[in-house]
Design a protein around this motif. Structure first.
Motif, PDB file in Angstrom:
ATOM      1  N   LEU A 139      -2.775  -5.184 -13.925  1.00 27.14           N
ATOM      2  CA  LEU A 139      -3.533  -6.130 -13.105  1.00 27.14           C
ATOM      3  C   LEU A 139      -3.017  -6.327 -11.688  1.00 27.14           C
ATOM      4  O   LEU A 139      -3.789  -6.247 -10.728  1.00 27.14           O
ATOM      5  CB  LEU A 139      -3.600  -7.500 -13.819  1.00 27.14           C
ATOM      6  CG  LEU A 139      -4.369  -8.593 -13.060  1.00 27.14           C
ATOM      7  CD1 LEU A 139      -5.835  -8.229 -12.888  1.00 27.14           C
ATOM      8  CD2 LEU A 139      -4.255  -9.932 -13.786  1.00 27.14           C
ATOM      9  N   LEU A 140      -1.721  -6.581 -11.547  1.00 27.45           N
ATOM     10  CA  LEU A 140      -1.227  -7.046 -10.245  1.00 27.45           C
ATOM     11  C   LEU A 140      -1.382  -5.999  -9.147  1.00 27.45           C
ATOM     12  O   LEU A 140      -1.601  -6.335  -7.990  1.00 27.45           O
ATOM     13  CB  LEU A 140       0.237  -7.488 -10.358  1.00 27.45           C
ATOM     14  CG  LEU A 140       0.507  -8.643 -11.332  1.00 27.45           C
ATOM     15  CD1 LEU A 140       1.994  -8.996 -11.347  1.00 27.45           C
ATOM     16  CD2 LEU A 140      -0.320  -9.868 -10.978  1.00 27.45           C
ATOM     17  N   ALA A 141      -1.245  -4.729  -9.507  1.00 23.73           N
ATOM     18  CA  ALA A 141      -1.392  -3.661  -8.513  1.00 23.73           C
ATOM     19  C   ALA A 141      -2.528  -2.734  -8.917  1.00 23.73           C
ATOM     20  O   ALA A 141      -2.797  -2.555 -10.102  1.00 23.73           O
ATOM     21  CB  ALA A 141      -0.094  -2.874  -8.404  1.00 23.73           C
ATOM     22  N   ASN A 142      -3.195  -2.176  -7.940  1.00 22.35           N
ATOM     23  CA  ASN A 142      -4.137  -1.081  -8.182  1.00 22.35           C
ATOM     24  C   ASN A 142      -3.368   0.193  -7.852  1.00 22.35           C
ATOM     25  O   ASN A 142      -3.182   0.522  -6.682  1.00 22.35           O
ATOM     26  CB  ASN A 142      -5.368  -1.233  -7.306  1.00 22.35           C
ATOM     27  CG  ASN A 142      -6.351  -0.078  -7.488  1.00 22.35           C
ATOM     28  OD1 ASN A 142      -5.985   0.971  -8.019  1.00 22.35           O
ATOM     29  ND2 ASN A 142      -7.568  -0.262  -7.049  1.00 22.35           N
ATOM     30  N   GLN A 174      -5.769  -3.873   7.950  1.00 25.72           N
ATOM     31  CA  GLN A 174      -5.285  -5.251   8.159  1.00 25.72           C
ATOM     32  C   GLN A 174      -3.908  -5.234   8.807  1.00 25.72           C
ATOM     33  O   GLN A 174      -3.624  -6.026   9.723  1.00 25.72           O
ATOM     34  CB  GLN A 174      -5.243  -6.003   6.828  1.00 25.72           C
ATOM     35  CG  GLN A 174      -6.617  -6.248   6.263  1.00 25.72           C
ATOM     36  CD  GLN A 174      -6.572  -6.967   4.916  1.00 25.72           C
ATOM     37  OE1 GLN A 174      -6.677  -8.174   4.847  1.00 25.72           O
ATOM     38  NE2 GLN A 174      -6.404  -6.208   3.858  1.00 25.72           N
ATOM     39  N   LYS A 177       1.229  -7.964  -0.789  1.00 26.17           N
ATOM     40  CA  LYS A 177       1.124  -9.227  -1.519  1.00 26.17           C
ATOM     41  C   LYS A 177       2.437  -9.516  -2.235  1.00 26.17           C
ATOM     42  O   LYS A 177       3.123  -8.594  -2.685  1.00 26.17           O
ATOM     43  CB  LYS A 177       0.034  -9.124  -2.594  1.00 26.17           C
ATOM     44  CG  LYS A 177      -1.374  -8.958  -2.074  1.00 26.17           C
ATOM     45  CD  LYS A 177      -2.369  -9.122  -3.222  1.00 26.17           C
ATOM     46  CE  LYS A 177      -3.794  -8.845  -2.768  1.00 26.17           C
ATOM     47  NZ  LYS A 177      -4.149  -7.426  -2.886  1.00 26.17           N
ATOM     48  N   LEU A 208       0.839  -1.199   0.000  1.00 25.57           N
ATOM     49  CA  LEU A 208       0.000   0.000   0.000  1.00 25.57           C
ATOM     50  C   LEU A 208       0.873   1.247   0.000  1.00 25.57           C
ATOM     51  O   LEU A 208       1.928   1.276   0.642  1.00 25.57           O
ATOM     52  CB  LEU A 208      -0.908   0.008   1.238  1.00 25.57           C
ATOM     53  CG  LEU A 208      -2.058  -0.998   1.217  1.00 25.57           C
ATOM     54  CD1 LEU A 208      -2.720  -1.041   2.579  1.00 25.57           C
ATOM     55  CD2 LEU A 208      -3.075  -0.649   0.141  1.00 25.57           C
ATOM     56  N   ILE A 216      -3.928   2.901  -5.107  1.00 23.57           N
ATOM     57  CA  ILE A 216      -3.619   2.705  -3.678  1.00 23.57           C
ATOM     58  C   ILE A 216      -2.331   1.944  -3.432  1.00 23.57           C
ATOM     59  O   ILE A 216      -1.864   1.896  -2.299  1.00 23.57           O
ATOM     60  CB  ILE A 216      -4.782   1.943  -2.967  1.00 23.57           C
ATOM     61  CG1 ILE A 216      -5.158   0.683  -3.759  1.00 23.57           C
ATOM     62  CG2 ILE A 216      -5.976   2.839  -2.736  1.00 23.57           C
ATOM     63  CD1 ILE A 216      -6.110  -0.245  -3.019  1.00 23.57           C
TER      64      ILE A 216
END
Lengths: 79, 224
Positions: free
Chosen positions: A65-68, A17, A40, A9, A71
């Motif tokens: 895909l793997l990261a947004n 979390q 992740k 993040l 954020i």
């Protein structure tokens, strides 16, 4: 070739979390633990390309895909 | 008014959405499967709630990369109305059709309860039937509904009237920034919201507050 992508993040994005994990560590008696941020890890096997091409491809995979990226940040390691 | 509801593996509110559309608009919506690459000729496309692809990677992330979402993006570009509820809202942010992102609820709990929504925008096709400041009841059921946008994005969203609904009367169930419950795109033809208006359209469900949203769309299209 194997690569590892780590997605975390961004600074400033709240991580409830991570905070819960931090509290869990404290309740297990681990002292001196500061802020915990969770993320992740993706281990990815790649064929037919050199390290430079692999980095470029992995970067595109992270962006798509793997990261947004709203954020999350990502880091790429060629293993 | 012609509408379509897209079902993904793991969707679970598509029937509720189709029932609500039929009940309020009087027209049966078309059912679209996620593998379809083209959309029927409709005025409104709905991405329903659920847990598409088991929320793998991030909620809505895999669905947002499916072929049908490309068709949704093209339709949105042409001005077709697009509504995403709950998992559908997550898909729309993941697809870049709406700003921001939906993160794990601040208290980490799945929330399934009723909230109050305050109407902030009354000019969009989805919200024009509400009065400014109107507070209405709506159910929520989600684990990842904590809306986040960075300060610059938030300033733009707030400044340009893109917030459609806020959680009102202290009912923010997930820690969303500025109590944001629903967001519009810049053009106003795409709305994403975490609460489920489709689950409060019949007195048997305990109220009909959610009807106004569907009536807004239907009335606009019937009189156009």
């Amino acid at each position: 070739m194997k690569a590892r992508v780590t997605v975390t993040l961004k600074t400033g994005v709240l991580d409830p979390q991570g905070k819960a994990i931090e509290n869990g560590l404290a309740s297990l008696g681990f002292g001196g633990v500061g802020e915990v941020r969770q993320g992740k890890v993706f281990d990815i096997a790649l064929s037919d390309r050199d390290a430079e091409k692999a980095r470029a491809d992995l970067s595109a995979m992270c962006e798509k895909l793997l990261a947004n990226t709203v954020i999350e940040n990502y880091a790429i390691e060629i293993l | 008014m012609k509408s379509a509801v897209i079902t993904f593996p793991g969707s679970n509110r598509e029937r509720d959405m189709m029932n609500a559309l039929k009940l309020v608009t009087g027209h049966e919506p078309a059912a679209v499967w996620h593998q379809d690459t083209a959309l029927p000729d409709v005025d409104l496309v709905v991405l329903p709630g659920g847990f598409s692809y088991g929320d793998y990677l991030r909620a809505g992330a895999i669905a947002a990369r499916s072929p049908v979402l490309r068709a949704v993006a093209e339709a949105a570009d042409k001005g077709t109305l697009v509504l995403g509820v709950c998992n559908g809202f997550q898909m729309l942010t993941e697809a870049g059709l709406l700003p921001g992102s939906l993160m794990r609820n601040a208290d980490l709990h799945f929330v399934c309860r009723e909230v109050k929504l305050e109407t902030v925008n009354t000019t969009s096709p989805f919200t024009r039937g509400f009065a400014l400041g109107q507070v209405w009841r709506c159910p929520v059921a989600h684990h990842d509904g904590n809306y986040f946008a960075d300060p610059q994005a938030l300033e733009k969203i707030e400044g340009e009237g893109q917030v459609a609904f806020r959680y009102g009367e202290g009912t923010n169930p997930n820690g969303s920034v500025n109590d944001i419950a629903g967001v519009l795109n810049g053009e106003g033809n795409v709305l994403g919201m975490m609460p489920h208006p489709e689950n409060l359209v019949d007195p048997l469900q305990g109220g009909t507050d959610g009807r106004t949203l569907f009536e807004s769309i239907a009335n606009l299209l019937e009189t156009a």
